[in-house]
Design a protein around this motif. Sequence first.
Motif, mmCIF file in Angstrom:
data_model
loop_
_atom_site.group_PDB
_atom_site.id
_atom_site.type_symbol
_atom_site.label_atom_id
_atom_site.label_comp_id
_atom_site.label_asym_id
_atom_site.label_seq_id
_atom_site.Cartn_x
_atom_site.Cartn_y
_atom_site.Cartn_z
ATOM 1 N N LEU A 331 0.835 -1.200 0.000
ATOM 2 C CA LEU A 331 0.000 0.000 0.000
ATOM 3 C C LEU A 331 0.864 1.242 0.000
ATOM 4 O O LEU A 331 1.994 1.229 0.516
ATOM 5 N N LEU A 332 0.346 2.314 -0.580
ATOM 6 C CA LEU A 332 1.033 3.586 -0.586
ATOM 7 C C LEU A 332 0.303 4.581 0.316
ATOM 8 O O LEU A 332 -0.914 4.488 0.508
ATOM 9 N N TYR A 333 1.066 5.526 0.862
ATOM 10 C CA TYR A 333 0.504 6.562 1.732
ATOM 11 C C TYR A 333 1.061 7.929 1.332
ATOM 12 O O TYR A 333 2.188 8.035 0.821
ATOM 13 N N VAL A 334 0.291 8.961 1.583
ATOM 14 C CA VAL A 334 0.769 10.341 1.445
ATOM 15 C C VAL A 334 0.430 11.063 2.742
ATOM 16 O O VAL A 334 -0.666 10.925 3.272
ATOM 17 N N ASP A 335 1.386 11.821 3.252
ATOM 18 C CA ASP A 335 1.204 12.549 4.514
ATOM 19 C C ASP A 335 1.945 13.870 4.406
ATOM 20 O O ASP A 335 2.870 14.148 5.165
ATOM 21 N N SER A 336 1.525 14.698 3.450
ATOM 22 C CA SER A 336 2.241 15.934 3.148
ATOM 23 C C SER A 336 2.085 16.989 4.222
ATOM 24 O O SER A 336 2.835 17.972 4.251
ATOM 25 N N GLY A 337 1.113 16.810 5.111
ATOM 26 C CA GLY A 337 0.786 17.841 6.085
ATOM 27 C C GLY A 337 -0.448 18.622 5.700
ATOM 28 O O GLY A 337 -0.989 19.392 6.496
ATOM 29 N N ASP A 347 -6.999 7.608 -5.175
ATOM 30 C CA ASP A 347 -6.988 6.313 -4.499
ATOM 31 C C ASP A 347 -5.968 5.335 -5.070
ATOM 32 O O ASP A 347 -5.748 4.272 -4.492
ATOM 33 N N THR A 348 -5.387 5.653 -6.216
ATOM 34 C CA THR A 348 -4.320 4.823 -6.788
ATOM 35 C C THR A 348 -3.262 5.719 -7.417
ATOM 36 O O THR A 348 -3.535 6.865 -7.781
ATOM 37 N N LEU A 349 -2.070 5.194 -7.544
ATOM 38 C CA LEU A 349 -0.979 5.872 -8.237
ATOM 39 C C LEU A 349 -0.298 4.878 -9.177
ATOM 40 O O LEU A 349 -0.093 3.710 -8.814
ATOM 41 N N GLN A 350 0.064 5.357 -10.347
ATOM 42 C CA GLN A 350 0.875 4.545 -11.246
ATOM 43 C C GLN A 350 2.332 4.663 -10.821
ATOM 44 O O GLN A 350 2.838 5.763 -10.610
ATOM 45 N N VAL A 351 2.988 3.513 -10.690
ATOM 46 C CA VAL A 351 4.385 3.471 -10.262
ATOM 47 C C VAL A 351 5.222 2.839 -11.359
ATOM 48 O O VAL A 351 5.003 1.673 -11.729
ATOM 49 N N ILE A 352 6.165 3.577 -11.899
ATOM 50 C CA ILE A 352 7.075 3.055 -12.908
ATOM 51 C C ILE A 352 8.059 2.115 -12.222
ATOM 52 O O ILE A 352 8.749 2.495 -11.277
ATOM 53 N N SER A 353 8.121 0.855 -12.693
ATOM 54 C CA SER A 353 8.920 -0.152 -11.999
ATOM 55 C C SER A 353 9.959 -0.817 -12.904
ATOM 56 O O SER A 353 10.596 -1.794 -12.497
ATOM 57 N N GLY A 354 10.117 -0.332 -14.110
ATOM 58 C CA GLY A 354 11.107 -0.893 -15.029
ATOM 59 C C GLY A 354 11.081 -0.125 -16.336
ATOM 60 O O GLY A 354 10.469 0.944 -16.440
ATOM 61 N N TYR A 355 11.755 -0.666 -17.336
ATOM 62 C CA TYR A 355 11.786 -0.001 -18.638
ATOM 63 C C TYR A 355 10.427 -0.182 -19.314
ATOM 64 O O TYR A 355 10.043 -1.291 -19.687
ATOM 65 N N ARG A 356 9.691 0.921 -19.430
ATOM 66 C CA ARG A 356 8.342 0.923 -20.007
ATOM 67 C C ARG A 356 7.393 -0.036 -19.278
ATOM 68 O O ARG A 356 6.486 -0.616 -19.876
ATOM 69 N N ILE A 357 7.621 -0.193 -17.974
ATOM 70 C CA ILE A 357 6.779 -1.059 -17.149
ATOM 71 C C ILE A 357 6.265 -0.240 -15.964
ATOM 72 O O ILE A 357 7.016 0.522 -15.350
ATOM 73 N N ALA A 358 4.982 -0.385 -15.658
ATOM 74 C CA ALA A 358 4.402 0.316 -14.521
ATOM 75 C C ALA A 358 3.374 -0.568 -13.839
ATOM 76 O O ALA A 358 2.790 -1.469 -14.450
ATOM 77 N N GLN A 359 3.172 -0.310 -12.566
ATOM 78 C CA GLN A 359 2.132 -0.979 -11.792
ATOM 79 C C GLN A 359 1.251 0.088 -11.145
ATOM 80 O O GLN A 359 1.716 1.180 -10.842
ATOM 81 N N ARG A 360 -0.018 -0.232 -10.950
ATOM 82 C CA ARG A 360 -0.905 0.691 -10.265
ATOM 83 C C ARG A 360 -1.088 0.180 -8.833
ATOM 84 O O ARG A 360 -1.436 -0.971 -8.608
ATOM 85 N N LYS A 361 -0.824 1.068 -7.881
ATOM 86 C CA LYS A 361 -0.868 0.694 -6.461
ATOM 87 C C LYS A 361 -1.922 1.515 -5.734
ATOM 88 O O LYS A 361 -2.134 2.704 -6.017
ATOM 89 N N ARG A 362 -2.555 0.877 -4.778
ATOM 90 C CA ARG A 362 -3.577 1.540 -3.986
ATOM 91 C C ARG A 362 -2.973 2.543 -3.004
ATOM 92 O O ARG A 362 -1.933 2.269 -2.389
ATOM 93 N N VAL A 363 -3.617 3.699 -2.879
ATOM 94 C CA VAL A 363 -3.216 4.732 -1.902
ATOM 95 C C VAL A 363 -4.252 4.736 -0.781
ATOM 96 O O VAL A 363 -5.460 4.836 -1.054
ATOM 97 N N VAL A 364 -3.789 4.628 0.457
ATOM 98 C CA VAL A 364 -4.694 4.592 1.607
ATOM 99 C C VAL A 364 -4.761 5.975 2.234
ATOM 100 O O VAL A 364 -3.732 6.620 2.469
ATOM 101 N N HIS A 365 -5.981 6.446 2.499
ATOM 102 C CA HIS A 365 -6.197 7.745 3.129
ATOM 103 C C HIS A 365 -6.946 7.544 4.449
ATOM 104 O O HIS A 365 -7.776 6.651 4.577
ATOM 105 N N HIS A 366 -6.665 8.388 5.431
ATOM 106 C CA HIS A 366 -7.397 8.400 6.699
ATOM 107 C C HIS A 366 -7.778 9.832 7.023
ATOM 108 O O HIS A 366 -7.012 10.752 6.797
ATOM 109 N N GLY A 367 -8.963 9.983 7.605
ATOM 110 C CA GLY A 367 -9.391 11.309 8.024
ATOM 111 C C GLY A 367 -10.209 11.993 6.954
ATOM 112 O O GLY A 367 -10.373 11.518 5.853
#
Length: 367
Positions: A331-337, A347-367
């Motif tokens: 899971l991914l989180y953001v806590d910028s303040g 709720d999701t972010l695309q993450v580049i994980s290789g040469y022309r390869i990406a995965q979409r990961k869930r972002v968890v939010h609270h509050g």
Amino acid sequence: MTQTVGFLLNPVAGMGGAVGLKGTDGQAEEALRRGAVPHARDRAVQALSLLKSDDIAWCTCAAPMGGDVLALAGIDRFTVLYRPEKPTAAADTKAACRAFLDAGVDLVVFCGGDGTARDVFDAVGREVPILGIPAGVKMYSAVFAVNSAAAADLIRQAGRTGCRDSEVMDVDEEAYRSGRLAARLYGYACVPFIPERTQGGKQVFEQQDEERAKDEIAVFIGEIMLPDTLYIVGAGSTTARIVERLGLPATLLGVDAVRNGEVVARDADEKTLLALLDEYPRAKIIVSPIGAQGFVLGRGNQQISPGVLRKAGLRNLIVIATPAKLAATPLLYVDSGDPVLDREVGDTLQVISGYRIAQRKRVVHHG
């Protein structure tokens, strides 16, 4: 049954982040000289204001280490057990925790970073559970909630939820400021645990496959870099590899800015990044999540502040990570303040994980 909670604040925690000091231990005056604005109190108020109606008996310290925070959060009934010297120091944190233990608290809550966690653990050990409201620069220890809202949930349910043994890390800030991560396990604290609310410890990946994956990501990013575009490159070995592939020096644990194949700012602070965005409004931000913890923003890269993110535009945020890191980071989180900005990430972010390869990961939010 009423829960008794001891609360303390490190008033200077996290001040070194936005101004590029990579920590505040022994650096509070320098942080203020560079224009740092204390924000730990705001983080604590965000959490505690969600608990003003709960049946909790609060113990705390006199201002600036707690009583003022509880009052601002709308909590008007609390007992002051310790009065710190000014300026406050680690000895005050330890003395306050000992006073909490003498009063028989069920939980010690602190607002600060890794240094504060270490001081609290020194005094409390495993006698009672502890929990951190995140306000530091790095927070590699696993004793923190993922953000202020999650901290409120954990405090509220501390008497009912289980605890886990969580790592307290001792991070050498002098080494960190010079671009070297030197961390050792300091001990295991008892911490209230709820999945997706309590953060994990940082993991470091050193396998040979990791180095190849970093190279592949760097090659791909180099191919898609646009001319006349400012690239703000966050901290970490994966992001640093991009700068290095361009034949440029990289700041491993800081933030660099690159444009047209040249470094326009090394180890930049928030003020420098905002000025660069005024000069070069066409910009991209490249970051990598902390291994296993999953924090994309708000841990070790506070220079990339809410102001910087809004000015560059969240649509221009590029997230990269190696496959091994992603496999250990469900899971991914953001806590910028800025909770509103955090929600805008989606709720999701695309993450580049290789040469022309990406995965979409869930972002968890609270509050």
